[in-house]
Design a protein around this motif. Structure first.
Motif, PDB file in Angstrom:
ATOM      1  N   THR A  26       3.806 -11.692   7.762  1.00 29.60           N
ATOM      2  CA  THR A  26       4.050 -12.070   6.367  1.00 29.60           C
ATOM      3  C   THR A  26       3.854 -10.902   5.410  1.00 29.60           C
ATOM      4  O   THR A  26       3.607 -11.128   4.216  1.00 29.60           O
ATOM      5  CB  THR A  26       3.124 -13.233   5.943  1.00 29.60           C
ATOM      6  N   ASN A  27       3.925  -9.659   5.880  1.00 24.43           N
ATOM      7  CA  ASN A  27       3.720  -8.569   4.932  1.00 24.43           C
ATOM      8  C   ASN A  27       4.985  -8.298   4.128  1.00 24.43           C
ATOM      9  O   ASN A  27       6.071  -8.812   4.431  1.00 24.43           O
ATOM     10  CB  ASN A  27       3.208  -7.297   5.629  1.00 24.43           C
ATOM     11  N   VAL A  28       4.860  -7.479   3.094  1.00 22.23           N
ATOM     12  CA  VAL A  28       5.955  -7.254   2.148  1.00 22.23           C
ATOM     13  C   VAL A  28       7.157  -6.626   2.841  1.00 22.23           C
ATOM     14  O   VAL A  28       8.305  -7.034   2.620  1.00 22.23           O
ATOM     15  CB  VAL A  28       5.472  -6.370   0.981  1.00 22.23           C
ATOM     16  N   SER A  29       6.933  -5.632   3.681  1.00 22.09           N
ATOM     17  CA  SER A  29       8.052  -4.959   4.343  1.00 22.09           C
ATOM     18  C   SER A  29       8.802  -5.904   5.276  1.00 22.09           C
ATOM     19  O   SER A  29      10.028  -5.845   5.378  1.00 22.09           O
ATOM     20  CB  SER A  29       7.547  -3.740   5.115  1.00 22.09           C
TER      21      SER A  29
ATOM     22  N   LEU B   3       1.670  -7.234  -6.091  1.00 23.05           N
ATOM     23  CA  LEU B   3       1.864  -8.138  -4.953  1.00 23.05           C
ATOM     24  C   LEU B   3       1.612  -7.423  -3.627  1.00 23.05           C
ATOM     25  O   LEU B   3       1.040  -8.003  -2.696  1.00 23.05           O
ATOM     26  CB  LEU B   3       3.280  -8.708  -4.977  1.00 23.05           C
ATOM     27  N   ASP B   4       2.008  -6.151  -3.545  1.00 23.08           N
ATOM     28  CA  ASP B   4       1.767  -5.373  -2.334  1.00 23.08           C
ATOM     29  C   ASP B   4       0.269  -5.206  -2.084  1.00 23.08           C
ATOM     30  O   ASP B   4      -0.215  -5.354  -0.954  1.00 23.08           O
ATOM     31  CB  ASP B   4       2.439  -4.012  -2.458  1.00 23.08           C
ATOM     32  N   SER B   5      -0.489  -4.917  -3.151  1.00 27.50           N
ATOM     33  CA  SER B   5      -1.942  -4.774  -3.015  1.00 27.50           C
ATOM     34  C   SER B   5      -2.593  -6.099  -2.625  1.00 27.50           C
ATOM     35  O   SER B   5      -3.510  -6.144  -1.805  1.00 27.50           O
ATOM     36  CB  SER B   5      -2.542  -4.267  -4.337  1.00 27.50           C
ATOM     37  N   LEU B   6      -2.109  -7.183  -3.204  1.00 25.40           N
ATOM     38  CA  LEU B   6      -2.651  -8.503  -2.885  1.00 25.40           C
ATOM     39  C   LEU B   6      -2.356  -8.876  -1.435  1.00 25.40           C
ATOM     40  O   LEU B   6      -3.208  -9.454  -0.746  1.00 25.40           O
ATOM     41  CB  LEU B   6      -2.044  -9.538  -3.836  1.00 25.40           C
ATOM     42  N   ASN B   7      -1.169  -8.523  -0.964  1.00 30.79           N
ATOM     43  CA  ASN B   7      -0.819  -8.792   0.420  1.00 30.79           C
ATOM     44  C   ASN B   7      -1.703  -8.011   1.390  1.00 30.79           C
ATOM     45  O   ASN B   7      -2.048  -8.504   2.465  1.00 30.79           O
ATOM     46  CB  ASN B   7       0.656  -8.445   0.646  1.00 30.79           C
TER      47      ASN B   7
ATOM     48  N   SER C  26      -2.418 -14.156   0.235  1.00 24.09           N
ATOM     49  CA  SER C  26      -1.762 -12.916   0.650  1.00 24.09           C
ATOM     50  C   SER C  26      -0.392 -13.186   1.262  1.00 24.09           C
ATOM     51  O   SER C  26       0.526 -12.359   1.153  1.00 24.09           O
ATOM     52  CB  SER C  26      -2.641 -12.179   1.666  1.00 24.09           C
ATOM     53  N   ASP C  27      -0.235 -14.332   1.886  1.00 21.34           N
ATOM     54  CA  ASP C  27       1.063 -14.674   2.474  1.00 21.34           C
ATOM     55  C   ASP C  27       2.092 -14.967   1.387  1.00 21.34           C
ATOM     56  O   ASP C  27       3.251 -14.552   1.497  1.00 21.34           O
ATOM     57  CB  ASP C  27       0.909 -15.876   3.404  1.00 21.34           C
ATOM     58  N   ILE C  28       1.671 -15.660   0.339  1.00 22.27           N
ATOM     59  CA  ILE C  28       2.569 -15.895  -0.795  1.00 22.27           C
ATOM     60  C   ILE C  28       2.927 -14.569  -1.460  1.00 22.27           C
ATOM     61  O   ILE C  28       4.078 -14.329  -1.835  1.00 22.27           O
ATOM     62  CB  ILE C  28       1.930 -16.859  -1.805  1.00 22.27           C
TER      63      ILE C  28
ATOM     64  N   LEU D 223      10.756 -10.133  -2.323  1.00 25.09           N
ATOM     65  CA  LEU D 223      11.869 -10.491  -3.198  1.00 25.09           C
ATOM     66  C   LEU D 223      11.998  -9.567  -4.399  1.00 25.09           C
ATOM     67  O   LEU D 223      13.013  -9.619  -5.109  1.00 25.09           O
ATOM     68  CB  LEU D 223      11.699 -11.933  -3.692  1.00 25.09           C
ATOM     69  N   VAL D 224      10.970  -8.733  -4.665  1.00 25.17           N
ATOM     70  CA  VAL D 224      10.991  -7.892  -5.873  1.00 25.17           C
ATOM     71  C   VAL D 224      10.792  -6.411  -5.559  1.00 25.17           C
ATOM     72  O   VAL D 224      10.613  -5.611  -6.463  1.00 25.17           O
ATOM     73  CB  VAL D 224       9.916  -8.364  -6.878  1.00 25.17           C
ATOM     74  N   THR D 225      10.806  -6.040  -4.276  1.00 27.88           N
ATOM     75  CA  THR D 225      10.554  -4.651  -3.879  1.00 27.88           C
ATOM     76  C   THR D 225      11.784  -4.074  -3.189  1.00 27.88           C
ATOM     77  O   THR D 225      12.264  -4.635  -2.199  1.00 27.88           O
ATOM     78  CB  THR D 225       9.345  -4.564  -2.938  1.00 27.88           C
ATOM     79  N   ASP D 226      12.283  -2.954  -3.707  1.00 21.90           N
ATOM     80  CA  ASP D 226      13.439  -2.251  -3.119  1.00 21.90           C
ATOM     81  C   ASP D 226      14.603  -3.200  -2.861  1.00 21.90           C
ATOM     82  O   ASP D 226      15.157  -3.273  -1.755  1.00 21.90           O
ATOM     83  CB  ASP D 226      13.035  -1.550  -1.818  1.00 21.90           C
ATOM     84  N   VAL D 227      14.978  -3.929  -3.870  1.00 23.79           N
ATOM     85  CA  VAL D 227      16.063  -4.914  -3.768  1.00 23.79           C
ATOM     86  C   VAL D 227      17.372  -4.268  -4.220  1.00 23.79           C
ATOM     87  O   VAL D 227      17.431  -3.622  -5.272  1.00 23.79           O
ATOM     88  CB  VAL D 227      15.752  -6.153  -4.622  1.00 23.79           C
ATOM     89  N   SER D 228      18.414  -4.442  -3.432  1.00 24.78           N
ATOM     90  CA  SER D 228      19.728  -3.920  -3.799  1.00 24.78           C
ATOM     91  C   SER D 228      20.336  -4.788  -4.902  1.00 24.78           C
ATOM     92  O   SER D 228      20.105  -5.997  -4.973  1.00 24.78           O
ATOM     93  CB  SER D 228      20.641  -3.909  -2.577  1.00 24.78           C
ATOM     94  N   TRP D 229      21.155  -4.150  -5.739  1.00 27.25           N
ATOM     95  CA  TRP D 229      21.848  -4.919  -6.780  1.00 27.25           C
ATOM     96  C   TRP D 229      22.794  -5.943  -6.160  1.00 27.25           C
ATOM     97  O   TRP D 229      23.005  -7.023  -6.726  1.00 27.25           O
ATOM     98  CB  TRP D 229      22.614  -3.972  -7.703  1.00 27.25           C
TER      99      TRP D 229
END
Length: 424
Positions: free
Chosen positions: A54-57, A190-194, A202-204, A211-217
């Protein structure tokens, strides 16, 4: 004097008296189910120590893999809501990958996006002509388009790409990036919280962070197309007419709807959405066209649409699920899949309890035994073979479709041949 017979009287019910679509899960209940699944996943993460599930990456990768599946599924939804089965989604995605990369490396990525959509629309137009005008079986036409698209791109690729720097008979030159964005402040928080690895919170954070990190247009556009599709098809007169063609074309014609026109529009839009999914693969996921890069995502998109019961929201959940399981191949696959065996065992046991409460004792016993076997597999091993990791997305596809099959309700006239005036 008896009333004259109308088209709505001929072997089909009128639109006003069409049978209900069946009970659908309300949003509060759906959110509660998602929260429960996430809490159970958090428990598994704490027990197994597999923080990567469930991590951000992991979530960011899952989103990227889910987008082309979701776009293909949206394409299938538009076509089938108008009564045309579109097995040719895979071929339309292939056309999108080739046309997008071909235009993208010459005139820029956004031009590639537009031309890739046009390529998919051409596949949709061909499918519409064959199935709607000439009444060819929809499955046969779709399979033929898949074969034709693959053959055409194999023929065109050497002509278009060889002789250019980075190009070859099977690969296009690189395409410039469309760009990515992260929401300042929120992404880092959110990355730090995860990274704290707390229960549930942390899972949320990992889910939202993806959904908000390195997102393509283009990802943003694809996500926006899901509520847009729902609004157009279920909240506008255009959508009502289009859906009526998939439920009862004879009754729709009797009410003045140009059934051919709406079917054509739906299938062309379907091809455009599938083409956009192909563009995502050849410009965002990889900055070049590569032969075979769709890898059956058009078929998985069709499965996601069926899992979602021909509804945009359910389709999005199905695409996300398949994208997540596919992402396990790329990030800590064996360890993460091994941890998910425990999650699967717990879900099966919970399902067995639910079936027992509903007094379906035979099904409950079978489900419990399967859950026990999965738990034994988890407890008796430390990792799973790489072949199992690679097969996980496809196994999940089959299992989910099997479990959801009993609640499905496809459009009534989906796949049926239609001739103008046939109800007279």
């Amino acid at each position: 004097m008896t009333a004259p017979t109308t088209a709505t009287d001929v072997n089909q019910p009128s639109l006003e008296h069409a049978p209900p679509a069946g009970r659908r899960m309300s949003w509060p209940v759906l959110l509660l189910v998602i929260a429960g699944a996430l809490a159970l996943t958090s428990i598994v993460r704490l027990i197994t120590g597999a923080n990567g599930i469930t991590n951000v990456s992991q979530m960011s990768t899952a989103l990227q893999l889910a987008v082309p599946i979701g776009l293909a599924g949206l394409g299938g939804l538009w076509a089938e809501r108008a009564g045309v089965v579109n097995i040719g989604l895979e071929g339309m995605m292939i056309l999108g990958t080739w046309f997008g990369a071909w235009a993208g490396f010459q005139w820029g990525p956004w031009t590639g996006v537009l031309v890739g959509i046009v390529g998919g629309c051409l596949g949709g137009l061909l499918h519409a002509i064959v199935t709607i005008t000439f009444n060819v079986n929809h499955i046969v036409s779709g399979v033929a388009i898949n074969i034709l698209a693959l053959g055409a791109t194999r023929y065109l690729a050497p002509l278009a790409f060889e002789g250019h720097q980075g190009g070859s008979a099977k690969q296009s030159p690189p395409v410039d990036s469309l760009g990515h964005f992260s929401i300042p402040g929120l992404s880092g928080w959110l990355d730090s919280l995860n990274d704290q690895h707390w229960f549930f919170v942390s899972d949320i954070a990992g889910l939202l962070g993806g959904l908000v990190t390195d997102v393509s247009w283009l990802t943003l556009i694809a996500v926006a197309l899901i509520p847009a599709t729902w609004w157009i098809l279920w909240r506008t007169p255009f959508g009502l007419r289009l859906r009526s063609c998939g439920e009862n074309p004879v009754a729709a014609e009797s009410l003045g709807v140009n059934v051919y026109k709406y079917k054509y529009l739906a299938v062309i839009i379907s091809g455009g959405l599938a083409g956009l999914g192909g563009v995502f693969l050849s410009i965002v996921a990889n900055p070049f066209y590569l032969e075979g890069q769709t890898s059956g995502r058009g078929y998985i998109g069709l499965a996601a649409m069926i899992f979602g019961n021909w509804m945009p929201g359910g389709l999005a959940i199905g695409a996300g699920l398949f994208g997540y399981t596919d992402s396990l191949n790329l990030r800590g696959g064996s360890a993460n899949v091994h941890a998910l065996l425990l999650l699967g065992a717990l879900l099966l046991v919970a399902g067995a309890i639910w079936l027992a409460i509903r007094k379906k004792y035979v099904k409950a016993a079978i489900t419990f035994v399967v859950g026990a076997l999965v738990f034994a597999w988890y407890a008796g091993t430390n990792e799973v073979p790489n072949q199992v990791v690679s097969a996980t997305p496809y196994v999940v596809t089959l299992v989910v479709l099997a479990l959801s099959a009993q609640r499905l309700r496809m459009p009534k006239a989906d796949g049926m041949q239609y001739r103008k005036g046939q109800g007279k």
